[in-house]
Design a protein around this motif. Structure first.
Motif, PDB file in Angstrom:
ATOM      1  N   GLU A  43       8.182 -13.370 -22.217  1.00 17.32           N
ATOM      2  CA  GLU A  43       8.093 -13.329 -20.758  1.00 17.32           C
ATOM      3  C   GLU A  43       8.282 -14.711 -20.130  1.00 17.32           C
ATOM      4  O   GLU A  43       8.623 -14.831 -18.963  1.00 17.32           O
ATOM      5  CB  GLU A  43       6.779 -12.701 -20.291  1.00 17.32           C
ATOM      6  CG  GLU A  43       5.529 -13.459 -20.663  1.00 17.32           C
ATOM      7  CD  GLU A  43       4.949 -13.083 -22.010  1.00 17.32           C
ATOM      8  OE1 GLU A  43       3.868 -13.578 -22.337  1.00 17.32           O
ATOM      9  OE2 GLU A  43       5.577 -12.312 -22.746  1.00 17.32           O
ATOM     10  N   LEU A  44       8.074 -15.760 -20.938  1.00 14.62           N
ATOM     11  CA  LEU A  44       8.318 -17.107 -20.423  1.00 14.62           C
ATOM     12  C   LEU A  44       9.806 -17.376 -20.227  1.00 14.62           C
ATOM     13  O   LEU A  44      10.189 -18.293 -19.532  1.00 14.62           O
ATOM     14  CB  LEU A  44       7.729 -18.153 -21.362  1.00 14.62           C
ATOM     15  CG  LEU A  44       6.212 -18.235 -21.420  1.00 14.62           C
ATOM     16  CD1 LEU A  44       5.770 -19.263 -22.447  1.00 14.62           C
ATOM     17  CD2 LEU A  44       5.640 -18.551 -20.062  1.00 14.62           C
ATOM     18  N   LEU A  45      10.638 -16.556 -20.866  1.00  8.98           N
ATOM     19  CA  LEU A  45      12.082 -16.710 -20.734  1.00  8.98           C
ATOM     20  C   LEU A  45      12.642 -15.762 -19.682  1.00  8.98           C
ATOM     21  O   LEU A  45      13.849 -15.688 -19.498  1.00  8.98           O
ATOM     22  CB  LEU A  45      12.761 -16.478 -22.088  1.00  8.98           C
ATOM     23  CG  LEU A  45      12.290 -17.405 -23.209  1.00  8.98           C
ATOM     24  CD1 LEU A  45      12.914 -16.997 -24.525  1.00  8.98           C
ATOM     25  CD2 LEU A  45      12.610 -18.844 -22.886  1.00  8.98           C
ATOM     26  N   SER A  46      11.789 -15.039 -18.999  1.00 11.10           N
ATOM     27  CA  SER A  46      12.228 -14.097 -17.974  1.00 11.10           C
ATOM     28  C   SER A  46      12.099 -14.745 -16.593  1.00 11.10           C
ATOM     29  O   SER A  46      12.041 -15.958 -16.460  1.00 11.10           O
ATOM     30  CB  SER A  46      11.375 -12.829 -18.045  1.00 11.10           C
ATOM     31  OG  SER A  46      10.033 -13.136 -17.712  1.00 11.10           O
ATOM     32  N   GLN A  48       9.556 -14.740 -14.588  1.00 10.78           N
ATOM     33  CA  GLN A  48       8.295 -15.478 -14.473  1.00 10.78           C
ATOM     34  C   GLN A  48       8.416 -16.860 -15.089  1.00 10.78           C
ATOM     35  O   GLN A  48       7.868 -17.838 -14.588  1.00 10.78           O
ATOM     36  CB  GLN A  48       7.160 -14.706 -15.143  1.00 10.78           C
ATOM     37  CG  GLN A  48       6.781 -13.444 -14.425  1.00 10.78           C
ATOM     38  CD  GLN A  48       5.725 -12.665 -15.196  1.00 10.78           C
ATOM     39  OE1 GLN A  48       5.460 -12.942 -16.354  1.00 10.78           O
ATOM     40  NE2 GLN A  48       5.122 -11.692 -14.526  1.00 10.78           N
ATOM     41  N   GLY A  49       9.134 -16.938 -16.192  1.00 10.55           N
ATOM     42  CA  GLY A  49       9.362 -18.229 -16.828  1.00 10.55           C
ATOM     43  C   GLY A  49      10.186 -19.154 -15.950  1.00 10.55           C
ATOM     44  O   GLY A  49       9.932 -20.353 -15.886  1.00 10.55           O
ATOM     45  N   LEU A  50      11.158 -18.573 -15.253  1.00  2.00           N
ATOM     46  CA  LEU A  50      11.966 -19.366 -14.330  1.00  2.00           C
ATOM     47  C   LEU A  50      11.109 -19.905 -13.188  1.00  2.00           C
ATOM     48  O   LEU A  50      11.228 -21.071 -12.817  1.00  2.00           O
ATOM     49  CB  LEU A  50      13.119 -18.525 -13.776  1.00  2.00           C
ATOM     50  CG  LEU A  50      14.049 -19.224 -12.794  1.00  2.00           C
ATOM     51  CD1 LEU A  50      14.753 -20.392 -13.472  1.00  2.00           C
ATOM     52  CD2 LEU A  50      15.047 -18.252 -12.222  1.00  2.00           C
ATOM     53  N   LEU A  51      10.231 -19.057 -12.656  1.00  2.00           N
ATOM     54  CA  LEU A  51       9.318 -19.504 -11.599  1.00  2.00           C
ATOM     55  C   LEU A  51       8.397 -20.608 -12.105  1.00  2.00           C
ATOM     56  O   LEU A  51       8.122 -21.578 -11.391  1.00  2.00           O
ATOM     57  CB  LEU A  51       8.505 -18.331 -11.062  1.00  2.00           C
ATOM     58  CG  LEU A  51       9.269 -17.286 -10.260  1.00  2.00           C
ATOM     59  CD1 LEU A  51       8.337 -16.151  -9.861  1.00  2.00           C
ATOM     60  CD2 LEU A  51       9.913 -17.900  -9.040  1.00  2.00           C
ATOM     61  N   LEU A  52       7.926 -20.451 -13.320  1.00  2.00           N
ATOM     62  CA  LEU A  52       7.065 -21.471 -13.921  1.00  2.00           C
ATOM     63  C   LEU A  52       7.816 -22.783 -14.082  1.00  2.00           C
ATOM     64  O   LEU A  52       7.287 -23.858 -13.763  1.00  2.00           O
ATOM     65  CB  LEU A  52       6.554 -20.985 -15.282  1.00  2.00           C
ATOM     66  CG  LEU A  52       5.641 -21.909 -16.057  1.00  2.00           C
ATOM     67  CD1 LEU A  52       4.351 -22.144 -15.282  1.00  2.00           C
ATOM     68  CD2 LEU A  52       5.332 -21.326 -17.413  1.00  2.00           C
ATOM     69  N   LEU A  53       9.055 -22.710 -14.527  1.00  2.00           N
ATOM     70  CA  LEU A  53       9.868 -23.907 -14.685  1.00  2.00           C
ATOM     71  C   LEU A  53      10.111 -24.599 -13.348  1.00  2.00           C
ATOM     72  O   LEU A  53      10.001 -25.823 -13.236  1.00  2.00           O
ATOM     73  CB  LEU A  53      11.201 -23.554 -15.351  1.00  2.00           C
ATOM     74  CG  LEU A  53      12.145 -24.713 -15.626  1.00  2.00           C
ATOM     75  CD1 LEU A  53      11.524 -25.674 -16.628  1.00  2.00           C
ATOM     76  CD2 LEU A  53      13.471 -24.196 -16.132  1.00  2.00           C
ATOM     77  N   VAL A  54      10.402 -23.827 -12.312  1.00  2.00           N
ATOM     78  CA  VAL A  54      10.614 -24.387 -10.978  1.00  2.00           C
ATOM     79  C   VAL A  54       9.336 -25.060 -10.479  1.00  2.00           C
ATOM     80  O   VAL A  54       9.376 -26.167  -9.919  1.00  2.00           O
ATOM     81  CB  VAL A  54      11.096 -23.298  -9.992  1.00  2.00           C
ATOM     82  CG1 VAL A  54      11.068 -23.796  -8.561  1.00  2.00           C
ATOM     83  CG2 VAL A  54      12.495 -22.834 -10.364  1.00  2.00           C
ATOM     84  N   ALA A  55       8.200 -24.401 -10.690  1.00  2.00           N
ATOM     85  CA  ALA A  55       6.922 -24.983 -10.258  1.00  2.00           C
ATOM     86  C   ALA A  55       6.637 -26.294 -10.982  1.00  2.00           C
ATOM     87  O   ALA A  55       6.174 -27.269 -10.370  1.00  2.00           O
ATOM     88  CB  ALA A  55       5.791 -23.992 -10.507  1.00  2.00           C
ATOM     89  N   VAL A  56       6.937 -26.358 -12.265  1.00  2.00           N
ATOM     90  CA  VAL A  56       6.718 -27.589 -13.033  1.00  2.00           C
ATOM     91  C   VAL A  56       7.633 -28.699 -12.540  1.00  2.00           C
ATOM     92  O   VAL A  56       7.200 -29.848 -12.363  1.00  2.00           O
ATOM     93  CB  VAL A  56       6.919 -27.328 -14.547  1.00  2.00           C
ATOM     94  CG1 VAL A  56       6.988 -28.626 -15.325  1.00  2.00           C
ATOM     95  CG2 VAL A  56       5.813 -26.441 -15.086  1.00  2.00           C
ATOM     96  N   ILE A  57       8.888 -28.376 -12.277  1.00  2.00           N
ATOM     97  CA  ILE A  57       9.832 -29.390 -11.800  1.00  2.00           C
ATOM     98  C   ILE A  57       9.422 -29.913 -10.433  1.00  2.00           C
ATOM     99  O   ILE A  57       9.397 -31.124 -10.199  1.00  2.00           O
ATOM    100  CB  ILE A  57      11.266 -28.821 -11.784  1.00  2.00           C
ATOM    101  CG1 ILE A  57      11.763 -28.618 -13.215  1.00  2.00           C
ATOM    102  CG2 ILE A  57      12.212 -29.740 -11.013  1.00  2.00           C
ATOM    103  CD1 ILE A  57      13.074 -27.874 -13.322  1.00  2.00           C
TER     104      ILE A  57
END
Length: 84
Positions: A43-46, A48-57
């Motif tokens: 699910e981190l590659l879905s 939700q994972g994209l949203l998480l990556l954007v939030a981290v950036i």
């Protein structure tokens, strides 16, 4: 602590150069468990994972900007204090 001791020239670079080179050779092995851990959570590659990556950036960029502004503010205050 090691950084401070090296900056104060208490510990010379020559004493740790060989050991540091040896440890750096194995550094990539420390990242393999993190990569395998991500594979266990697809699910981190879905989306939700994209949203998480954007939030981290975004949070990283904001942290860099705010840290820079704070350092500039502190430096300007120090310069003002020295000139008074």
């Amino acid at each position: 602590m090691l950084l401070i001791l090296m900056m104060l020239h208490i510990i010379p670079e020559a004493l740790i150069k060989d050991g540091a080179g040896f440890i750096l050779a194995f550094l990539p092995l420390f990242f393999i468990p993190a990569t395998v851990g991500v594979m266990n959570f697809p699910e981190l590659l879905s989306f939700q994972g994209l949203l998480l990556l954007v939030a981290v950036i975004i949070s990283t960029i904001l942290t860099i900007i705010l840290s820079g502004k704070l350092c500039q503010y502190i430096e300007e205050n120090e310069i003002r204090k020295e000139s008074i």
